[in-house]
Design a protein around this motif. Structure first.
Motif, PDB file in Angstrom:
ATOM      1  N   LEU A  41       1.939  13.738  -3.771  1.00 23.06           N
ATOM      2  CA  LEU A  41       0.682  13.819  -3.332  1.00 23.06           C
ATOM      3  C   LEU A  41       0.368  14.012  -1.803  1.00 23.06           C
ATOM      4  O   LEU A  41       0.702  13.138  -1.260  1.00 23.06           O
ATOM      5  CB  LEU A  41       0.092  12.396  -3.989  1.00 23.06           C
ATOM      6  CG  LEU A  41      -1.564  12.355  -3.944  1.00 23.06           C
ATOM      7  CD1 LEU A  41      -2.199  13.585  -4.596  1.00 23.06           C
ATOM      8  CD2 LEU A  41      -1.973  11.075  -4.716  1.00 23.06           C
TER       9      LEU A  41
ATOM     10  N   GLU B 159       2.022   5.637  -3.393  1.00 21.50           N
ATOM     11  CA  GLU B 159       1.502   5.778  -1.985  1.00 21.50           C
ATOM     12  C   GLU B 159       1.480   4.378  -1.059  1.00 21.50           C
ATOM     13  O   GLU B 159       0.537   3.930  -1.370  1.00 21.50           O
ATOM     14  CB  GLU B 159       0.169   6.475  -2.121  1.00 21.50           C
ATOM     15  CG  GLU B 159       0.036   7.689  -2.832  1.00 21.50           C
ATOM     16  CD  GLU B 159      -1.125   8.599  -2.382  1.00 21.50           C
ATOM     17  OE1 GLU B 159      -0.878   9.738  -1.909  1.00 21.50           O
ATOM     18  OE2 GLU B 159      -2.235   7.918  -2.450  1.00 21.50           O
TER      19      GLU B 159
ATOM     20  N   ASN C 234      -4.446  16.646  -2.290  1.00 21.41           N
ATOM     21  CA  ASN C 234      -5.941  15.754  -2.327  1.00 21.41           C
ATOM     22  C   ASN C 234      -6.581  16.321  -0.871  1.00 21.41           C
ATOM     23  O   ASN C 234      -6.250  15.613   0.008  1.00 21.41           O
ATOM     24  CB  ASN C 234      -5.379  14.382  -2.388  1.00 21.41           C
ATOM     25  CG  ASN C 234      -6.444  13.383  -2.201  1.00 21.41           C
ATOM     26  OD1 ASN C 234      -7.745  13.887  -2.459  1.00 21.41           O
ATOM     27  ND2 ASN C 234      -6.593  12.246  -2.225  1.00 21.41           N
TER      28      ASN C 234
ATOM     29  N   SER D 108       1.775  10.907   4.255  1.00 19.48           N
ATOM     30  CA  SER D 108       2.418  11.819   5.369  1.00 19.48           C
ATOM     31  C   SER D 108       3.385  12.574   4.785  1.00 19.48           C
ATOM     32  O   SER D 108       4.407  12.979   5.786  1.00 19.48           O
ATOM     33  CB  SER D 108       2.948  10.948   6.565  1.00 19.48           C
ATOM     34  OG  SER D 108       1.716  10.211   6.913  1.00 19.48           O
TER      35      SER D 108
ATOM     36  N   LYS E 120      -9.448  15.101  -0.414  1.00 19.02           N
ATOM     37  CA  LYS E 120     -10.570  14.060   0.245  1.00 19.02           C
ATOM     38  C   LYS E 120     -11.682  14.664   0.576  1.00 19.02           C
ATOM     39  O   LYS E 120     -12.030  15.571  -0.196  1.00 19.02           O
ATOM     40  CB  LYS E 120      -9.674  13.221   1.254  1.00 19.02           C
ATOM     41  CG  LYS E 120      -8.360  12.716   0.819  1.00 19.02           C
ATOM     42  CD  LYS E 120      -7.533  11.761   1.948  1.00 19.02           C
ATOM     43  CE  LYS E 120      -6.335  11.378   1.178  1.00 19.02           C
ATOM     44  NZ  LYS E 120      -5.654  10.616   2.062  1.00 19.02           N
TER      45      LYS E 120
ATOM     46  N   GLY F 278      -1.916  14.718   1.454  1.00 16.66           N
ATOM     47  CA  GLY F 278      -3.499  14.582   1.828  1.00 16.66           C
ATOM     48  C   GLY F 278      -3.589  15.697   2.889  1.00 16.66           C
ATOM     49  O   GLY F 278      -3.860  16.836   2.751  1.00 16.66           O
ATOM     50  N   GLY F 279      -3.552  15.159   4.344  1.00 18.07           N
ATOM     51  CA  GLY F 279      -3.763  16.047   5.490  1.00 18.07           C
ATOM     52  C   GLY F 279      -3.067  17.431   5.365  1.00 18.07           C
ATOM     53  O   GLY F 279      -3.804  18.544   5.562  1.00 18.07           O
TER      54      GLY F 279
ATOM     55  N   HIS G 164      -6.931   5.838  -6.189  1.00 17.30           N
ATOM     56  CA  HIS G 164      -6.391   5.993  -4.901  1.00 17.30           C
ATOM     57  C   HIS G 164      -6.826   4.997  -4.163  1.00 17.30           C
ATOM     58  O   HIS G 164      -7.726   4.143  -3.954  1.00 17.30           O
ATOM     59  CB  HIS G 164      -7.089   7.257  -4.516  1.00 17.30           C
ATOM     60  CG  HIS G 164      -6.305   7.793  -3.096  1.00 17.30           C
ATOM     61  ND1 HIS G 164      -6.688   7.198  -1.799  1.00 17.30           N
ATOM     62  CD2 HIS G 164      -5.447   8.874  -2.899  1.00 17.30           C
ATOM     63  CE1 HIS G 164      -5.932   7.716  -0.942  1.00 17.30           C
ATOM     64  NE2 HIS G 164      -5.171   8.899  -1.522  1.00 17.30           N
TER      65      HIS G 164
ATOM     66  N   ILE H  76      -0.168   6.376   4.848  1.00 13.92           N
ATOM     67  CA  ILE H  76      -1.385   7.316   4.318  1.00 13.92           C
ATOM     68  C   ILE H  76      -1.900   7.729   5.601  1.00 13.92           C
ATOM     69  O   ILE H  76      -2.493   6.738   6.349  1.00 13.92           O
ATOM     70  CB  ILE H  76      -2.222   7.103   3.253  1.00 13.92           C
ATOM     71  CG1 ILE H  76      -1.523   6.814   2.036  1.00 13.92           C
ATOM     72  CG2 ILE H  76      -3.541   7.906   3.197  1.00 13.92           C
ATOM     73  CD1 ILE H  76      -2.353   5.885   0.955  1.00 13.92           C
ATOM     74  N   GLY H  77      -1.980   9.089   6.010  1.00 13.91           N
ATOM     75  CA  GLY H  77      -2.484   9.563   6.898  1.00 13.91           C
ATOM     76  C   GLY H  77      -2.056   8.967   8.584  1.00 13.91           C
ATOM     77  O   GLY H  77      -2.726   9.173   9.428  1.00 13.91           O
TER      78      GLY H  77
END
Ligand SMILES: O=C[C@H](O)COP(=O)(O)O
Length: 258
Positions: free
Chosen positions: A238, A173, A11, A219, A13, A240-241, A101, A178-179
């Motif tokens: 899933l 999640e 993702n 993460s 973002k 992110g970063g 999300h 997250i992050g």
């Protein structure tokens, strides 16, 4: 037990314009081999503005990467300024659309009722929704993560059929992961993912629960994916970063293998 192919979805973002998207997908494709795609389904979820470019690249170079959107409108068409519909995404070759999300829930006040409409809108367009849910830190500290996420699941699946549920992806999640760099332990992630699958079985059937995929997000990196994906009820991640770095995401998509 049903065979579920792991899904590793990136993702992006609010990152990458369409030119950067092409470069990232090309680098990914260069790093990944057929055996990687045999082992896992590998997806990217870029911003809407990149989807046409990604479609052209994937089709033109016959890439095995699949892709999808980060959101989908609850509506098919009409006076809904700024929205993008399921049929529009399907026409762009999308396989997936995220629904619910935590960043949509937090910054756009999306609730379970709206997420339910989005899940149904995705199915109606033949997209596979990736239904995102998860608890905040306060809920986790109170030990209510299972009941909280099960309530989100039920709210989001109102009037969803068993046939649809069987091809659903649920992404657990925890918001606090997250992050933040604070990944859930494999055991903590399994606790919730196992409960989510169990509830799918109660709501629908063992068969639907056995084919639906439940993935974890928060993460995830190449050095922690193996423990997470090793859990019985976790079918992927899933991301992110880490999905913005082609080498790291490629390694992650290889499920942590070099
Ligand atoms: O959709 C992805 C999640 O929000 C996880 O993001 P993260 O990997 O940057 O923690």
């Amino acid at each position: 037990m049903a065979e579920r192919k792991p899904l590793i979805a990136g993702n992006w973002k609010l990152n990458n314009n369409h030119l950067e998207a092409i470069a990232l997908v090309q680098k990914l494709a260069f790093s990944l081999k057929d055996t990687d795609f045999d082992a896992a389904e590998i997806a990217v979820l870029p911003p809407f503005t990149n989807l046409r470019s990604v479609q052209t690249l994937v089709d033109g170079d016959k890439l095995r990467i699949v892709y999808g959107a980060q959101d989908v409108s609850a509506h098919e068409k009409g006076a809904y300024t700024g929205e993008v519909s399921g049929p529009m995404l399907a026409k762009l070759g999308c396989t997936y659309a995220l629904a619910g999300h935590s960043e949509r829930r937090e910054y756009h006040r999306e609730d379970d009722a709206l997420v339910n409409q989005k899940v149904k809108a995705a199915f109606a367009a033949d997209l596979t929704p990736i239904l995102c849910l998860g608890e905040g830190l306060d809920v986790r500290k109170a030990g209510d993560q299972v009941s909280h996420t099960l309530a989100q699941l039920e709210g989001a699946l109102k009037d969803v059929t068993a046939e649809q549920a069987a091809r659903l992806v649920v992404a657990y999640e925890p918001v606090w992961a997250i992050g933040t760099g604070e990944v859930a332990t494999p055991e903590d992630a399994q606790e919730v993912c196992g409960a989510l699958r169990g509830r799918l079985g109660e709501l629908y059937s063992d068969e639907a629960a056995g084919t639906a995929r439940v993935i974890y997000g928060g993460s995830v990196k190449s050095d922690n994916i193996a423990g997470i994906i090793g859990q019985e009820d976790i079918d992927g991640a899933l991301v992110g970063g880490a999905s913005l770095k082609p080498d790291e995401f490629a390694k992650l998509a290889r499920l942590g293998r070099e």
